[in-house]
Enzyme design. Structure first.
Site, PDB file in Angstrom:
ATOM      1  N   CYS A   2       0.678   7.580  16.371  1.00 24.27           N
ATOM      2  CA  CYS A   2       0.888   7.854  17.800  1.00 24.27           C
ATOM      3  C   CYS A   2      -0.416   7.662  18.564  1.00 24.27           C
ATOM      4  O   CYS A   2      -1.502   7.740  18.007  1.00 24.27           O
ATOM      5  CB  CYS A   2       1.431   9.243  18.051  1.00 24.27           C
ATOM      6  SG  CYS A   2       2.997   9.619  17.254  1.00 24.27           S
ATOM      7  N   ARG A  27      -2.737   2.090  15.292  1.00 22.69           N
ATOM      8  CA  ARG A  27      -2.450   3.429  14.780  1.00 22.69           C
ATOM      9  C   ARG A  27      -1.030   3.548  14.242  1.00 22.69           C
ATOM     10  O   ARG A  27      -0.726   4.482  13.508  1.00 22.69           O
ATOM     11  CB  ARG A  27      -2.679   4.471  15.876  1.00 22.69           C
ATOM     12  CG  ARG A  27      -4.127   4.638  16.261  1.00 22.69           C
ATOM     13  CD  ARG A  27      -4.290   5.575  17.432  1.00 22.69           C
ATOM     14  NE  ARG A  27      -3.925   6.943  17.090  1.00 22.69           N
ATOM     15  CZ  ARG A  27      -4.768   7.837  16.601  1.00 22.69           C
ATOM     16  NH1 ARG A  27      -6.017   7.502  16.384  1.00 22.69           N
ATOM     17  NH2 ARG A  27      -4.382   9.063  16.347  1.00 22.69           N
ATOM     18  N   TRP A  74       5.221   7.308  17.089  1.00 24.06           N
ATOM     19  CA  TRP A  74       5.652   7.088  15.705  1.00 24.06           C
ATOM     20  C   TRP A  74       6.674   8.174  15.418  1.00 24.06           C
ATOM     21  O   TRP A  74       6.358   9.362  15.419  1.00 24.06           O
ATOM     22  CB  TRP A  74       4.453   7.184  14.769  1.00 24.06           C
ATOM     23  CG  TRP A  74       4.709   6.807  13.354  1.00 24.06           C
ATOM     24  CD1 TRP A  74       4.672   5.541  12.816  1.00 24.06           C
ATOM     25  CD2 TRP A  74       4.988   7.690  12.255  1.00 24.06           C
ATOM     26  NE1 TRP A  74       4.922   5.594  11.468  1.00 24.06           N
ATOM     27  CE2 TRP A  74       5.123   6.895  11.092  1.00 24.06           C
ATOM     28  CE3 TRP A  74       5.148   9.078  12.144  1.00 24.06           C
ATOM     29  CZ2 TRP A  74       5.405   7.441   9.844  1.00 24.06           C
ATOM     30  CZ3 TRP A  74       5.425   9.623  10.908  1.00 24.06           C
ATOM     31  CH2 TRP A  74       5.550   8.809   9.777  1.00 24.06           C
ATOM     32  N   ASN A 100       1.265  14.110  20.621  1.00 20.43           N
ATOM     33  CA  ASN A 100       1.086  13.749  19.209  1.00 20.43           C
ATOM     34  C   ASN A 100       1.180  15.038  18.396  1.00 20.43           C
ATOM     35  O   ASN A 100       0.583  16.046  18.764  1.00 20.43           O
ATOM     36  CB  ASN A 100      -0.286  13.123  18.956  1.00 20.43           C
ATOM     37  CG  ASN A 100      -0.433  11.760  19.582  1.00 20.43           C
ATOM     38  OD1 ASN A 100       0.535  11.172  20.052  1.00 20.43           O
ATOM     39  ND2 ASN A 100      -1.653  11.249  19.604  1.00 20.43           N
ATOM     40  N   GLY A 101       1.882  14.988  17.262  1.00 25.38           N
ATOM     41  CA  GLY A 101       1.998  16.161  16.408  1.00 25.38           C
ATOM     42  C   GLY A 101       3.448  16.555  16.190  1.00 25.38           C
ATOM     43  O   GLY A 101       4.370  15.787  16.481  1.00 25.38           O
ATOM     44  N   GLU A 481      -5.240   0.901  -6.184  1.00 28.18           N
ATOM     45  CA  GLU A 481      -5.558   0.442  -4.836  1.00 28.18           C
ATOM     46  C   GLU A 481      -5.039  -0.976  -4.600  1.00 28.18           C
ATOM     47  O   GLU A 481      -4.526  -1.284  -3.520  1.00 28.18           O
ATOM     48  CB  GLU A 481      -7.071   0.514  -4.606  1.00 28.18           C
ATOM     49  CG  GLU A 481      -7.544   0.025  -3.259  1.00 28.18           C
ATOM     50  CD  GLU A 481      -6.991   0.795  -2.071  1.00 28.18           C
ATOM     51  OE1 GLU A 481      -7.125   0.293  -0.941  1.00 28.18           O
ATOM     52  OE2 GLU A 481      -6.409   1.888  -2.267  1.00 28.18           O
ATOM     53  N   LYS A 485      -2.269  -1.931  -1.686  1.00 29.93           N
ATOM     54  CA  LYS A 485      -2.485  -2.933  -0.651  1.00 29.93           C
ATOM     55  C   LYS A 485      -1.298  -3.907  -0.579  1.00 29.93           C
ATOM     56  O   LYS A 485      -0.837  -4.258   0.505  1.00 29.93           O
ATOM     57  CB  LYS A 485      -3.780  -3.714  -0.921  1.00 29.93           C
ATOM     58  CG  LYS A 485      -5.025  -2.942  -0.625  1.00 29.93           C
ATOM     59  CD  LYS A 485      -5.187  -2.701   0.859  1.00 29.93           C
ATOM     60  CE  LYS A 485      -5.835  -1.390   1.204  1.00 29.93           C
ATOM     61  NZ  LYS A 485      -5.209  -0.172   0.842  1.00 29.93           N
ATOM     62  N   GLU A 488       1.740  -2.058   0.954  1.00 30.23           N
ATOM     63  CA  GLU A 488       1.587  -1.690   2.358  1.00 30.23           C
ATOM     64  C   GLU A 488       1.886  -2.843   3.301  1.00 30.23           C
ATOM     65  O   GLU A 488       2.549  -2.654   4.325  1.00 30.23           O
ATOM     66  CB  GLU A 488       0.152  -1.224   2.626  1.00 30.23           C
ATOM     67  CG  GLU A 488      -0.173   0.175   2.153  1.00 30.23           C
ATOM     68  CD  GLU A 488      -1.602   0.548   2.481  1.00 30.23           C
ATOM     69  OE1 GLU A 488      -1.793   1.632   3.040  1.00 30.23           O
ATOM     70  OE2 GLU A 488      -2.515  -0.231   2.181  1.00 30.23           O
ATOM     71  N   HIS A 504       4.098   2.935 -22.593  1.00 28.04           N
ATOM     72  CA  HIS A 504       4.866   4.171 -22.581  1.00 28.04           C
ATOM     73  C   HIS A 504       5.982   4.116 -21.539  1.00 28.04           C
ATOM     74  O   HIS A 504       6.243   5.100 -20.841  1.00 28.04           O
ATOM     75  CB  HIS A 504       3.944   5.364 -22.341  1.00 28.04           C
ATOM     76  CG  HIS A 504       2.914   5.534 -23.410  1.00 28.04           C
ATOM     77  ND1 HIS A 504       3.188   6.105 -24.625  1.00 28.04           N
ATOM     78  CD2 HIS A 504       1.607   5.158 -23.457  1.00 28.04           C
ATOM     79  CE1 HIS A 504       2.095   6.091 -25.375  1.00 28.04           C
ATOM     80  NE2 HIS A 504       1.119   5.525 -24.685  1.00 28.04           N
ATOM     81  N   LYS A 603      -2.282   4.226  11.064  1.00 25.52           N
ATOM     82  CA  LYS A 603      -3.665   4.205  10.604  1.00 25.52           C
ATOM     83  C   LYS A 603      -4.187   5.607  10.323  1.00 25.52           C
ATOM     84  O   LYS A 603      -4.830   5.865   9.316  1.00 25.52           O
ATOM     85  CB  LYS A 603      -4.540   3.523  11.665  1.00 25.52           C
ATOM     86  CG  LYS A 603      -6.004   3.387  11.255  1.00 25.52           C
ATOM     87  CD  LYS A 603      -6.149   2.439  10.096  1.00 25.52           C
ATOM     88  CE  LYS A 603      -7.581   2.303   9.638  1.00 25.52           C
ATOM     89  NZ  LYS A 603      -7.665   1.535   8.382  1.00 25.52           N
TER      90      LYS A 603
END
Length: 608
Positions: A2, A27, A74, A100-101, A481, A485, A488, A504, A603
């Protein structure tokens, strides 16, 4: 996550608001809107989708006003549509609010207001808040906002305007960042400095439980109980050039290619090979406590958690301190045992990550020494920790973190060396690591020169919907990581794991078409990783490897190899991740994905 932009001053507000929202697109959002004070009433336009959709529905001739607020949303409560988009109005249409929140007790407040005849138009918790402000409004917007927030439980960063009080914006913060930009006869209220920097460089940062009221020629800051607060005016450590593309196709590519300079900036004044020392000014006052540390807990979310995993190896290997890594989102709910001598290190690019902030507060409340590893100067985590070390990698706009991840690993490496030298690490060993650190920027620049070759590999496998990333030791977090990536930004399902764990269960997934990425530089685990590669080859998996320069044997086993220079094992993660960043980037571009603004992601995650 947001974005809020508000403006009051002598210029037309709506172009400044739209430009500010565009600066905050990174964001993450799914709708956008503006509210402008125009001749004694409010003009509100809001639309689901990108800011470009909102722009196409604006009529500048109806938005002639010098005070307004705007928002990119968002979705949390309610679907991403026109009705649920911000700003929201109260029942009279006189008050507009952006938020926001999350308001946790919104349902109880909504029921209370409905029983008093208020009709709701949206499914959002935010409309409950603006209706509550309207319920309390008696010709004093600041008093109404203060009264409403006393009944609210949850997190918020808000900006509010009223048609009856021209030129005034009331802002308040609890758990979601807000900054006030101060100009000459004008002010910008924003959730991020990127929306301010084009217009002014002097700012104040609101803290939790504080309000600001701004008008065209002044401002005041108070607590929610109306007690005056004197805020320090600071200069933004940011330039407009930092947040622009600079000729690159995407911010993510720009930031990958900036990593040599970013690491050099992160080491400047800290890594001193000449006198064989690590200088960390942010920790100097706590050197004695750090030497006596009995246990380290690293906490973060997503990519920052992966950096923490690398940090676990670093602290135990270089400083010989027992170390654990905790998801910040789980840490606060476990009633963690924090005995004396425990140091908690909170890792966050933005310094505003809600879960990480909650974790550090839990640690602080239990009496632990809390350090911060963040990128954004003046952020909440930076202000609430006992001490810390900034990344100094510059603004990171792409949602998928690249240079900030390297900066986090670099800072954790420097802290581990700093503590290790004070405990057991010899001076010759420290000097060897410092010399190797100093060489990293040039080595990373060399790795990025393989970008075209990496693109060809990405093109070959871009339609494969399942990938495995495997590594051992220091490079197990690199596998995680690398997989993150790819997930995402390309929306390909990928899993990272320790290479030995493949046997396993996940080995059942390997088919003749499945790409399996091995992080296999020469180190103490090399022979074991080669055995894992053979196991995948036996099942006809498609092997892609990251290997040390000069390793001719691995080329016989892998279909494709990306090479990195030879460095001491603790420093390998800062090199081996770079080809994986480029692999994910090229795969996403080739699949036609929105690289810098991947779907559903934000973000800075400022809600829990």
């Amino acid at each position: 996550m947001c974005g809020i932009v508000g403006y009051t001053g002598f210029r037309q507000a709506h172009p400044i608001l739209i430009e500010g929202l565009k600066r905050l697109e990174y964001r993450g959002y799914d709708s956008a809107g503006v509210a402008i004070q125009v001749n004694g009433h409010l003009e509100v336009v809001k639309r689901a989708g990108r800011i470009s959709v909102l722009e196409s529905n604006l009529r500048p001739d109806t938005l002639l006003g010098t005070c307004g607020i705007s928002h990119t949303r968002w979705a949390t409560h309610g679907a991403p549509n026109d009705v649920n988009a911000h700003p929201h109005l109260d029942a009279t249409g006189r008050i507009a609010l952006v938020h926001n929140g999350i308001i946790e007790n919104y349902q109880a407040l909504r029921t209370y207001l409905e029983h008093r005849g208020v009709e709701f138009k949206s499914d959002t918790d935010t409309e409950v808040l603006v209706q509550l402000v309207g319920h309390f409004y008696r010709d004093d917007l600041e008093a109404a906002v203060r009264a409403a927030l006393r009944d609210v439980r949850g997190t918020y960063g808000i900006a509010v305007i009223c048609s009856d009080e021209p030129g005034k914006i009331v802002a308040a913060r609890k758990g979601s960042p807000l900054i006030i930009g101060i100009g000459d006869g004008e002010f910008v209220v924003a959730s991020d400095a990127a929306a301010i920097i084009q217009h002014m460089t002097q700012v104040i940062y609101l803290s939790d439980g504080e309000m600001a009221t701004v008008w065209d020629d002044g401002f005041r800051t108070t607590t929610l109980d109306a007690l005056p607060v004197n805020k320090e005016v600071t200069e933004l450590e940011l330039s407009l050039e930092d947040i622009e593309l600079g000729g690159h196709e995407h911010f993510m590519l720009k930031e990958i290619l900036e990593q040599p300079e970013s690491l050099a900036d992160g080491m400047r004044g800290r890594v001193n090979v000449a006198d064989g020392r690590i200088h960390l000014g942010g920790l100097a006052s706590l050197a004695r406590e750090l030497v006596q540390t009995k246990r380290v807990i690293l906490t973060g979310c997503g990519t920052a958690w992966h950096a923490g995993l690398v940090g676990e190896y670093l602290f135990e290997d270089l400083a010989r301190i027992p170390t654990e890594v905790e998801y910040a989102s789980e840490f606060r709910y476990r009633n963690p045992v924090l005995e004396p001598g425990t140091v908690v290190i909170a890792i966050s690019q933005s310094g505003e990550t809600a879960d990480t902030l909650a974790a550090l507060r839990e640690a602080r409340d239990k009496g632990s020494l809390v350090l911060g590893v963040v990128n954004v100067v003046g952020s909440t985590i930076a202000r609430e920790t006992d001490a810390g070390v900034y990344l100094h990698v510059g603004p990171e706009i792409g949602v998928a973190s690249t240079k900030a991840y390297l900066g986090q690993v670099l800072v954790l490496t420097m802290i581990a060396l700093y503590m290790g030298r004070r405990k057991h690490l010899s001076q010759p060993d420290l000097l060897r690591y410092l010399s190797a650190l100093e060489a990293l920027p040039g080595q990373i620049r060399k790795i990025t020169q393989q970008s075209d070759d990496i693109r060809k590999v990405a093109d070959k496998f871009k339609d494969s919907e399942n990938w495995l990333y495997l590594g051992r030791g220091y490079n197990y977090p690199t596998a995680l990581e690398g997989a993150l990536k790819l997930k995402e930004i390309s929306y390909i399902h990928a899993e990272g794991m320790p290479a030995a764990e493949m046997k396993h269960g996940p080995i059942a997934l390997i088919t003749k078409d499945m790409p399996v990425v091995f992080i296999a530089p020469r180190n103490s685990h090399y022979d074991k990783v080669i055995s894992n590669i053979e196991e995948v080859r036996a099942r006809r998996g498609r092997v892609i490897a990251v290997a040390t320069e000069g390793d001719t044997e691995i080329a016989k086993l892998a279909e494709h190899v990306f090479y990195v220079p030879d460095v001491p094992e603790p420093l390998q993660p800062m090199l081996t991740v770079v080809p994986l960043q480029l692999l994910a980037y090229h795969a996403a571009v080739l699949r036609g994905c929105d690289v810098d603004k991947p779907r559903n992601l934000a973000k800075s995650v400022t809600v829990e």
